[in-house]
Design an enzyme around this catalytic site. Structure first.
Site, PDB file in Angstrom:
ATOM      1  N   MET A   1      61.617  -5.363   1.229  1.00 60.57           N
ATOM      2  CA  MET A   1      61.089  -5.413   2.602  1.00 60.57           C
ATOM      3  C   MET A   1      61.851  -4.425   3.489  1.00 60.57           C
ATOM      4  O   MET A   1      61.778  -4.521   4.718  1.00 60.57           O
ATOM      5  CB  MET A   1      61.196  -6.832   3.163  1.00 60.57           C
ATOM      6  CG  MET A   1      60.361  -7.828   2.357  1.00 60.57           C
ATOM      7  SD  MET A   1      59.896  -9.296   3.285  1.00 60.57           S
ATOM      8  CE  MET A   1      61.486  -9.984   3.665  1.00 60.57           C
ATOM      9  N   GLY A   2      62.589  -3.507   2.870  1.00 54.30           N
ATOM     10  CA  GLY A   2      63.254  -2.465   3.646  1.00 54.30           C
ATOM     11  C   GLY A   2      64.539  -2.928   4.307  1.00 54.30           C
ATOM     12  O   GLY A   2      65.074  -3.981   3.992  1.00 54.30           O
TER      13      GLY A   2
ATOM     14  N   HIS B   1      69.985  -3.648  -2.565  1.00 49.79           N
ATOM     15  CA  HIS B   1      68.738  -2.954  -2.945  1.00 49.79           C
ATOM     16  C   HIS B   1      69.030  -1.708  -3.792  1.00 49.79           C
ATOM     17  O   HIS B   1      68.334  -1.449  -4.781  1.00 49.79           O
ATOM     18  CB  HIS B   1      67.979  -2.505  -1.698  1.00 49.79           C
ATOM     19  CG  HIS B   1      67.520  -3.610  -0.798  1.00 49.79           C
ATOM     20  ND1 HIS B   1      68.015  -3.798   0.470  1.00 49.79           N
ATOM     21  CD2 HIS B   1      66.589  -4.574  -0.976  1.00 49.79           C
ATOM     22  CE1 HIS B   1      67.409  -4.833   1.039  1.00 49.79           C
ATOM     23  NE2 HIS B   1      66.546  -5.326   0.187  1.00 49.79           N
TER      24      HIS B   1
ATOM     25  N   VAL C   1      74.707  -8.808  -5.307  1.00 47.09           N
ATOM     26  CA  VAL C   1      75.757  -7.919  -4.768  1.00 47.09           C
ATOM     27  C   VAL C   1      76.299  -8.514  -3.465  1.00 47.09           C
ATOM     28  O   VAL C   1      75.525  -8.921  -2.595  1.00 47.09           O
ATOM     29  CB  VAL C   1      75.197  -6.501  -4.510  1.00 47.09           C
ATOM     30  CG1 VAL C   1      76.271  -5.593  -3.915  1.00 47.09           C
ATOM     31  CG2 VAL C   1      74.648  -5.895  -5.797  1.00 47.09           C
TER      32      VAL C   1
ATOM     33  N   SER D   1      72.508  -9.063   2.688  1.00 41.53           N
ATOM     34  CA  SER D   1      71.141  -9.424   3.061  1.00 41.53           C
ATOM     35  C   SER D   1      70.758  -8.626   4.295  1.00 41.53           C
ATOM     36  O   SER D   1      71.598  -8.408   5.179  1.00 41.53           O
ATOM     37  CB  SER D   1      71.073 -10.923   3.384  1.00 41.53           C
ATOM     38  OG  SER D   1      69.879 -11.209   4.079  1.00 41.53           O
TER      39      SER D   1
HETATM   40  P1  AMP Z   1      64.240  -8.120   0.240  1.00 38.66           P
HETATM   41  O1  AMP Z   1      64.160  -6.757   0.833  1.00 38.66           O
HETATM   42  O2  AMP Z   1      65.228  -9.017   0.909  1.00 38.66           O
HETATM   43  O3  AMP Z   1      62.890  -8.756   0.051  1.00 38.66           O
HETATM   44  O4  AMP Z   1      64.809  -7.923  -1.218  1.00 38.66           O
HETATM   45  C1  AMP Z   1      64.210  -7.037  -2.131  1.00 38.66           C
HETATM   46  C2  AMP Z   1      64.869  -7.188  -3.466  1.00 38.66           C
HETATM   47  O5  AMP Z   1      66.267  -6.899  -3.335  1.00 38.66           O
HETATM   48  C3  AMP Z   1      64.775  -8.596  -4.044  1.00 38.66           C
HETATM   49  O6  AMP Z   1      64.575  -8.519  -5.449  1.00 38.66           O
HETATM   50  C4  AMP Z   1      66.119  -9.182  -3.713  1.00 38.66           C
HETATM   51  O7  AMP Z   1      66.523 -10.209  -4.600  1.00 38.66           O
HETATM   52  C5  AMP Z   1      67.008  -7.962  -3.868  1.00 38.66           C
HETATM   53  N1  AMP Z   1      68.255  -8.158  -3.139  1.00 38.66           N
HETATM   54  C6  AMP Z   1      68.409  -8.395  -1.817  1.00 38.66           C
HETATM   55  N2  AMP Z   1      69.715  -8.584  -1.527  1.00 38.66           N
HETATM   56  C7  AMP Z   1      70.394  -8.481  -2.688  1.00 38.66           C
HETATM   57  C8  AMP Z   1      71.758  -8.617  -3.056  1.00 38.66           C
HETATM   58  N3  AMP Z   1      72.716  -8.886  -2.166  1.00 38.66           N
HETATM   59  N4  AMP Z   1      72.092  -8.437  -4.355  1.00 38.66           N
HETATM   60  C9  AMP Z   1      71.133  -8.173  -5.280  1.00 38.66           C
HETATM   61  N5  AMP Z   1      69.835  -8.052  -5.001  1.00 38.66           N
HETATM   62  C10 AMP Z   1      69.460  -8.206  -3.730  1.00 38.66           C
END
Ligand code: AMP
Length: 279
Positions: free
Chosen positions: A30-31, A37, A176, A185
């Site tokens: 989601m950017g 990421h 991570v 996050s």
């Molecule tokens: P999001 O942009 O939050 O929807 O995340 C996109 C992808 O990145 C998803 O597969 C999340 O699980 C992964 N992701 C987000 N934060 C982390 C993190 N701290 N460590 C590993 N993967 C992450």
């Protein structure tokens, strides 16, 4: 690096790449990208000829009361990070392109999606599975990388792929953290310095509970202690629970791997974290 704004461009590109024998790895996001990421992009890069990153804040996975409108966005920053990590294609569609006004079809996983975030956010996972199913059909990936930061999401997607026979291998990637232990996050951006400091209690409590569960071979006291610690730090606990990773139900004598998962609000920001381990 190419940037596609429409479904049509992406699907034509992906079908062409597949016809010419190239493998594709997809990283859905989601950017407002961070090192969580980019770690996924690096895994994708090591797996396939072509790496596609999607950047789409998916309205279908937000309830009306949630943070869709204020979700952080930074396309230029995201573009630079993708470029630096060797991404071939960014797919960044408008909502009006992704969903025709009258789209009425959902993809829904009905078991693993029920507890934890599925219980507190009842329409969340069907939004996720619907958009990920579309992304798989558009990007035609051989591999798709999902972070274990959102472990339940990863398990739900693996089940969807198995149940609906998507020809894609899901690659789970390690969670991570920042140097101080806070799970990275995009939503950390909402935290004040004070809230951020207090939010460290989530990971610290999970680690302590994990040790205690392994030592005591029982989870009730360990979880009660974790809830008390996060609450004492000023958090409002949504859940802290231990579940069998394969069934997402309470662990029993057959259980191999468990997830100890937490969600808590600091201020108005809802954070999630987990530890996955063998009993
Ligand atoms: P999001 O942009 O939050 O929807 O995340 C996109 C992808 O990145 C998803 O597969 C999340 O699980 C992964 N992701 C987000 N934060 C982390 C993190 N701290 N460590 C590993 N993967 C992450």
């Amino acid at each position: 690096m190419q940037i596609f704004k429409t479904r049509r461009e992406l699907q034509q590109f992906a079908l062409g790449a597949r016809r010419s024998g190239k493998s594709i790895a997809l990283v859905p996001t989601m950017g407002f990208l961070h090192e969580g990421h980019t770690s996924l992009m690096d895994i994708a890069r090591s797996k396939a000829d072509i790496v596609i990153v999607s950047i789409f804040v998916n309205p279908k996975q937000f309830a009306p009361t949630e943070d869709f409108d204020r979700y952080p966005r930074d396309f230029e920053g995201d573009r630079a990070k993708c470029e630096a990590h060797g991404v071939d294609v960014i797919f960044a569609p408008e909502i009006s392109d992704m969903y025709d006004g009258n789209s009425s079809t959902w993809v829904e996983e009905t078991i693993l999606s029920q507890p934890l975030c599925g219980a507190s956010r009842p329409t969340f996972y069907r939004g996720v599975t619907t958009v990920v199913a579309k992304l798989f059909l558009l990007a035609q990936p051989d591999y798709a990388v999902f972070g274990l930061k959102d472990a339940q999401q990863c398990f739900v997607i693996q089940r969807m792929v198995r149940d609906l026979d998507f020809p894609v291998e899901i690659i789970p990637a390690p969670l991570v953290r920042d140097a101080d232990g806070l799970a990275l996050s995009s939503r950390n951006r909402y935290l004040s310095d004070d809230e951020r400091r207090r939010a460290l209690s989530i990971h610290q409590s999970l680690l302590k509970a994990k040790e205690r569960i392994i030592r005591e071979k029982s989870s009730a006291n360990a979880i009660a202690e974790a809830v008390a610690s996060v609450t004492a730090a000023g958090g409002r606990v949504d859940y802290i629970e231990i579940l069998d990773c394969d069934t997402m139900t309470a662990p029993n004598s057959e259980t191999r791997r468990v997830i100890l998962a937490a969600a808590a609000f600091f201020g108005t920001t809802r954070l999630i974290d987990n530890e996955i381990f063998e009993l």
